[in-house]
Motif scaffolding. Sequence first.
Motif, PDB file in Angstrom:
ATOM      1  N   ILE A 130       3.455   2.238   8.932  1.00 10.98           N
ATOM      2  CA  ILE A 130       4.786   2.142   8.316  1.00 10.98           C
ATOM      3  C   ILE A 130       5.674   3.297   8.796  1.00 10.98           C
ATOM      4  CG2 ILE A 130       6.015   2.414   6.102  1.00 10.98           C
ATOM      5  CD1 ILE A 130       4.964  -0.366   6.449  1.00 10.98           C
ATOM      6  N   ASP A 131       5.102   4.495   8.851  1.00 14.86           N
ATOM      7  CA  ASP A 131       5.909   5.642   9.259  1.00 14.86           C
ATOM      8  C   ASP A 131       6.337   5.514  10.719  1.00 14.86           C
ATOM      9  OD1 ASP A 131       7.032   8.212   8.412  1.00 14.86           O
ATOM     10  OD2 ASP A 131       5.755   9.049   9.984  1.00 14.86           O
ATOM     11  N   ALA A 132       5.395   5.137  11.573  1.00 15.94           N
ATOM     12  CA  ALA A 132       5.726   4.976  12.995  1.00 15.94           C
ATOM     13  C   ALA A 132       6.784   3.889  13.159  1.00 15.94           C
ATOM     14  CB  ALA A 132       4.463   4.632  13.786  1.00 15.94           C
ATOM     15  N   PHE A 133       6.692   2.845  12.344  1.00 11.57           N
ATOM     16  CA  PHE A 133       7.680   1.755  12.396  1.00 11.57           C
ATOM     17  C   PHE A 133       9.074   2.273  12.058  1.00 11.57           C
ATOM     18  CE2 PHE A 133       9.450  -2.232  10.258  1.00 11.57           C
ATOM     19  CZ  PHE A 133       9.650  -2.928  11.445  1.00 11.57           C
ATOM     20  N   GLN A 134       9.162   3.121  11.049  1.00 10.93           N
ATOM     21  CA  GLN A 134      10.480   3.676  10.691  1.00 10.93           C
ATOM     22  C   GLN A 134      10.997   4.604  11.779  1.00 10.93           C
ATOM     23  OE1 GLN A 134      11.335   4.217   6.543  1.00 10.93           O
ATOM     24  NE2 GLN A 134       9.202   4.676   6.124  1.00 10.93           N
ATOM     25  N   HIS A 135      10.101   5.424  12.340  1.00 12.40           N
ATOM     26  CA  HIS A 135      10.526   6.294  13.443  1.00 12.40           C
ATOM     27  C   HIS A 135      11.118   5.426  14.560  1.00 12.40           C
ATOM     28  CE1 HIS A 135       9.179  10.477  12.614  1.00 12.40           C
ATOM     29  NE2 HIS A 135       8.478   9.858  11.680  1.00 12.40           N
ATOM     30  N   TRP A 136      10.445   4.314  14.848  1.00  9.70           N
ATOM     31  CA  TRP A 136      10.929   3.436  15.918  1.00  9.70           C
ATOM     32  C   TRP A 136      12.272   2.805  15.520  1.00  9.70           C
ATOM     33  CZ3 TRP A 136      12.448  -1.582  16.349  1.00  9.70           C
ATOM     34  CH2 TRP A 136      12.723  -2.017  17.659  1.00  9.70           C
ATOM     35  N   MET A 137      12.352   2.225  14.320  1.00  5.59           N
ATOM     36  CA  MET A 137      13.571   1.498  13.910  1.00  5.59           C
ATOM     37  C   MET A 137      14.807   2.380  13.978  1.00  5.59           C
ATOM     38  SD  MET A 137      13.225  -1.158  10.764  1.00  5.59           S
ATOM     39  CE  MET A 137      12.547  -0.072   9.543  1.00  5.59           C
ATOM     40  N   TYR A 138      14.675   3.596  13.419  1.00  4.99           N
ATOM     41  CA  TYR A 138      15.863   4.440  13.326  1.00  4.99           C
ATOM     42  C   TYR A 138      16.112   5.251  14.600  1.00  4.99           C
ATOM     43  CZ  TYR A 138      15.975   2.974   8.474  1.00  4.99           C
ATOM     44  OH  TYR A 138      16.041   2.213   7.340  1.00  4.99           O
ATOM     45  N   SER A 139      15.121   5.322  15.506  1.00  2.15           N
ATOM     46  CA  SER A 139      15.390   5.937  16.817  1.00  2.15           C
ATOM     47  C   SER A 139      16.037   4.911  17.741  1.00  2.15           C
ATOM     48  CB  SER A 139      14.103   6.408  17.496  1.00  2.15           C
ATOM     49  OG  SER A 139      13.394   7.252  16.661  1.00  2.15           O
ATOM     50  N   ASN A 140      15.872   3.633  17.404  1.00  2.00           N
ATOM     51  CA  ASN A 140      16.451   2.542  18.200  1.00  2.00           C
ATOM     52  C   ASN A 140      17.333   1.680  17.302  1.00  2.00           C
ATOM     53  OD1 ASN A 140      14.778   2.750  20.856  1.00  2.00           O
ATOM     54  ND2 ASN A 140      13.287   2.860  19.189  1.00  2.00           N
ATOM     55  N   PRO A 141      18.442   2.246  16.800  1.00  2.00           N
ATOM     56  CA  PRO A 141      19.190   1.562  15.741  1.00  2.00           C
ATOM     57  C   PRO A 141      19.866   0.272  16.192  1.00  2.00           C
ATOM     58  CG  PRO A 141      20.383   3.511  16.502  1.00  2.00           C
ATOM     59  CD  PRO A 141      19.035   3.549  17.161  1.00  2.00           C
ATOM     60  N   ASN A 142      20.004   0.085  17.512  1.00  2.00           N
ATOM     61  CA  ASN A 142      20.664  -1.149  17.951  1.00  2.00           C
ATOM     62  C   ASN A 142      19.674  -2.249  18.304  1.00  2.00           C
ATOM     63  OD1 ASN A 142      23.262   0.043  17.723  1.00  2.00           O
ATOM     64  ND2 ASN A 142      22.845   1.152  19.642  1.00  2.00           N
ATOM     65  N   HIS A 143      18.448  -2.133  17.809  1.00  4.08           N
ATOM     66  CA  HIS A 143      17.434  -3.120  18.176  1.00  4.08           C
ATOM     67  C   HIS A 143      17.762  -4.515  17.655  1.00  4.08           C
ATOM     68  CE1 HIS A 143      15.951  -1.594  14.176  1.00  4.08           C
ATOM     69  NE2 HIS A 143      15.843  -2.880  13.967  1.00  4.08           N
ATOM     70  N   THR A 144      17.233  -5.518  18.345  1.00  6.93           N
ATOM     71  CA  THR A 144      17.376  -6.896  17.864  1.00  6.93           C
ATOM     72  C   THR A 144      16.178  -7.209  16.959  1.00  6.93           C
ATOM     73  OG1 THR A 144      16.038  -7.773  19.663  1.00  6.93           O
ATOM     74  CG2 THR A 144      18.421  -7.588  20.063  1.00  6.93           C
ATOM     75  N   ARG A 145      16.270  -8.333  16.278  1.00 10.69           N
ATOM     76  CA  ARG A 145      15.135  -8.713  15.419  1.00 10.69           C
ATOM     77  C   ARG A 145      13.873  -8.964  16.223  1.00 10.69           C
ATOM     78  NH1 ARG A 145      17.645 -12.727  10.879  1.00 10.69           N
ATOM     79  NH2 ARG A 145      19.344 -11.338  10.292  1.00 10.69           N
ATOM     80  N   GLU A 146      14.047  -9.511  17.441  1.00 12.68           N
ATOM     81  CA  GLU A 146      12.872  -9.772  18.296  1.00 12.68           C
ATOM     82  C   GLU A 146      12.205  -8.451  18.672  1.00 12.68           C
ATOM     83  OE1 GLU A 146      15.937 -11.233  18.874  1.00 12.68           O
ATOM     84  OE2 GLU A 146      15.178 -13.020  17.828  1.00 12.68           O
ATOM     85  N   GLU A 147      13.039  -7.470  19.037  1.00 13.49           N
ATOM     86  CA  GLU A 147      12.473  -6.166  19.408  1.00 13.49           C
ATOM     87  C   GLU A 147      11.764  -5.528  18.213  1.00 13.49           C
ATOM     88  OE1 GLU A 147      15.683  -4.841  22.882  1.00 13.49           O
ATOM     89  OE2 GLU A 147      16.194  -4.571  20.771  1.00 13.49           O
ATOM     90  N   ARG A 148      12.363  -5.729  17.030  1.00 14.68           N
ATOM     91  CA  ARG A 148      11.752  -5.161  15.823  1.00 14.68           C
ATOM     92  C   ARG A 148      10.374  -5.795  15.592  1.00 14.68           C
ATOM     93  NH1 ARG A 148      15.946  -5.089  11.425  1.00 14.68           N
ATOM     94  NH2 ARG A 148      15.398  -7.229  10.919  1.00 14.68           N
ATOM     95  N   SER A 149      10.309  -7.118  15.750  1.00  7.46           N
ATOM     96  CA  SER A 149       9.024  -7.799  15.575  1.00  7.46           C
ATOM     97  C   SER A 149       8.009  -7.286  16.580  1.00  7.46           C
ATOM     98  CB  SER A 149       9.186  -9.307  15.785  1.00  7.46           C
ATOM     99  OG  SER A 149       9.927  -9.836  14.725  1.00  7.46           O
ATOM    100  N   LYS A 150       8.467  -7.096  17.820  1.00  8.75           N
ATOM    101  CA  LYS A 150       7.542  -6.658  18.865  1.00  8.75           C
ATOM    102  C   LYS A 150       7.023  -5.248  18.546  1.00  8.75           C
ATOM    103  CE  LYS A 150       6.782  -5.946  23.757  1.00  8.75           C
ATOM    104  NZ  LYS A 150       6.168  -4.639  23.475  1.00  8.75           N
ATOM    105  N   ALA A 151       7.938  -4.379  18.100  1.00  4.80           N
ATOM    106  CA  ALA A 151       7.522  -3.006  17.766  1.00  4.80           C
ATOM    107  C   ALA A 151       6.474  -3.042  16.657  1.00  4.80           C
ATOM    108  CB  ALA A 151       8.729  -2.191  17.321  1.00  4.80           C
ATOM    109  N   TRP A 152       6.703  -3.906  15.663  1.00  2.00           N
ATOM    110  CA  TRP A 152       5.759  -4.017  14.553  1.00  2.00           C
ATOM    111  C   TRP A 152       4.397  -4.508  15.046  1.00  2.00           C
ATOM    112  CZ3 TRP A 152       4.629  -2.361   9.994  1.00  2.00           C
ATOM    113  CH2 TRP A 152       3.707  -3.054   9.202  1.00  2.00           C
ATOM    114  N   LEU A 153       4.424  -5.536  15.925  1.00  2.47           N
ATOM    115  CA  LEU A 153       3.158  -6.096  16.423  1.00  2.47           C
ATOM    116  C   LEU A 153       2.407  -5.091  17.299  1.00  2.47           C
ATOM    117  CD1 LEU A 153       4.283  -9.769  17.144  1.00  2.47           C
ATOM    118  CD2 LEU A 153       2.838  -8.952  15.272  1.00  2.47           C
ATOM    119  N   ASP A 154       3.141  -4.301  18.078  1.00  2.00           N
ATOM    120  CA  ASP A 154       2.490  -3.253  18.884  1.00  2.00           C
ATOM    121  C   ASP A 154       1.769  -2.260  17.981  1.00  2.00           C
ATOM    122  OD1 ASP A 154       3.442  -4.393  21.152  1.00  2.00           O
ATOM    123  OD2 ASP A 154       5.054  -2.930  21.503  1.00  2.00           O
ATOM    124  N   LEU A 155       2.435  -1.888  16.879  1.00  2.00           N
ATOM    125  CA  LEU A 155       1.815  -0.943  15.946  1.00  2.00           C
ATOM    126  C   LEU A 155       0.634  -1.590  15.242  1.00  2.00           C
ATOM    127  CD1 LEU A 155       5.027   0.718  14.538  1.00  2.00           C
ATOM    128  CD2 LEU A 155       3.204   1.859  15.819  1.00  2.00           C
TER     129      LEU A 155
END
Length: 567
Positions: free
Chosen positions: A434-459
Amino acid sequence: MFPLADDFNATSWNDLEPVARNLLERPVEDADDLESLFKDISDMAEHVSEAGAKLYIGMTCDTENEEKQSAFMSFVENVRPKMSEVSNKIDLKIAGLDFLGSLPERYDLILRSMQNSIEIFREENIPLSVECTRLSTEYQKITGAMTVEFDGMERTMPQMRKFLESNDRDIRRLAWTKIRERRMVDSERISEIMDDLVRIRHNIAINSGFENYVDYAFRSMERFDYTPKDCLAFHEAVEIHCMPLIHSINEERRNGFEYDELMPWDVNEKSGDSPDIFGRPPLQPFEEVDDLVSITLKVFHSLSPELGEMFNRLIEGEVLDLDSRKGKAPGGYQYNLEKTGLPFIFMNASGQQGDVETMIHEAGHAFHTMYCSHHDLIQDRNYPIEFAEVASMSMELLTQPYWGEFYDSKETTDRARKMHLEAIIGLLAWICRIDAFQHWMYSNPNHTREERSKAWLDLRAKYGPKTNWNGFEEDEALFWQTQGHLFGAPFYYIEYGIAQLGALQIWMTQLDDPEKALNDYANAMKLGNTRTLPHLFESADIELSFDEGHIGNLVSSVRKSLSELSV
Ligand SMILES: [Zn+2]
């Protein structure tokens, strides 16, 4: 005017306005004047905090009551923004005084915190924060209203938990699928809420002069003693030391169950729990909420007469709302009633071992609050959240030797202890995910929903159990939606991990010297917020460290204790 009357109405700005004006306009000529200003600010803050607490409690106990909902929102929209403006003005007034250097040392941390608020405060962020609260309240309402028809009855999500623990794999699969189907009904709106939250929070950070919300959050949460980089090192240490243990626990389960592969309804994605491989029925530590309370009281009395007495005061203060009802918000929390001087405990108990742990956890927060109630300034009692969770999580571990009160045999008690220790390791992995996910989301604030899903699945690939989600890919990519902290309390999650490292160390002290562990606990908790985080850790004779070797040691000691249990 001061001290304010006990029945002062802090839900109304009309009543607060003259009080605020007094604080802002009164002359402050010397250190004595300033000390009495601090005292009166604290008095007002206590009233406002308790008023907000009572409205929040009212709302979360009854999310379907429109009146309570709007009373809380009116407080959020009308009182909090004005208070935030006033406190910024008071901070500025104090910061401009030329005799701050002559204040006693006990004000150092208060001044540091004040200086920090001034640096990050921007008036244009006030309406943005209100908007974030509105969005996360909507998230809470959506999830609180979720029910499913199961086994002939309409059931809340917390009430469904017991079916997920069933030994019958078909029941688990059915319950899990029903829950996922229900969650997916609202997933689109919840994704929109997250889109908005990320965008607004990024703007808040930019307004305050930060590059992104990660940096802003660290400053606004007063994380002066560790950095985003430390958190990344922590995630890595957990990957190195916890994941092999988690995979071996799951491999043992897969063999025990004689399954070809584990499915998402076999291993709890968050806690890492699974049903019993020997097919024993789920643990039943109590039936009625009254039993939960009376047995917990016995446990605390056995651990320490002092803690037993403190828990008794909570029972007599009628500050426990413990059962699960429709319309009650999910989860558990402890909220301080700053004026009354007691903490309020909220949870959704339905007869499981997890409820015992939540009860003990929230009681730990309550003990912390009670231990530091002798400090007269609210700022001195407002302990840092990382340490708040040391208070609660170490109670879970310290009470383990007395869990026999809930069960009739050593075997059953050992089973509960095993589940708890395994869950600590499982939870560390979830926290880092969860923490790594937030670090990713807010370091990449212009992400798309697809990118967000991918980041979550990678984690998930790094920190998740090896369960097979084939056929549920969309659910898998959106599973983060079940974590309320991402909405209402951004970045407030790694604290649980940091605190768990502290709690494990206090527990290791207990293994050698039970009395010392309790003394360390009390000594540190009594300090409230009057010392820095590393100093609070030191006061409990433990270390604030993200060192890989240090974390490896703690995990080894859990591994050793697990191997000594009779199940
Ligand atoms: Zn807690």
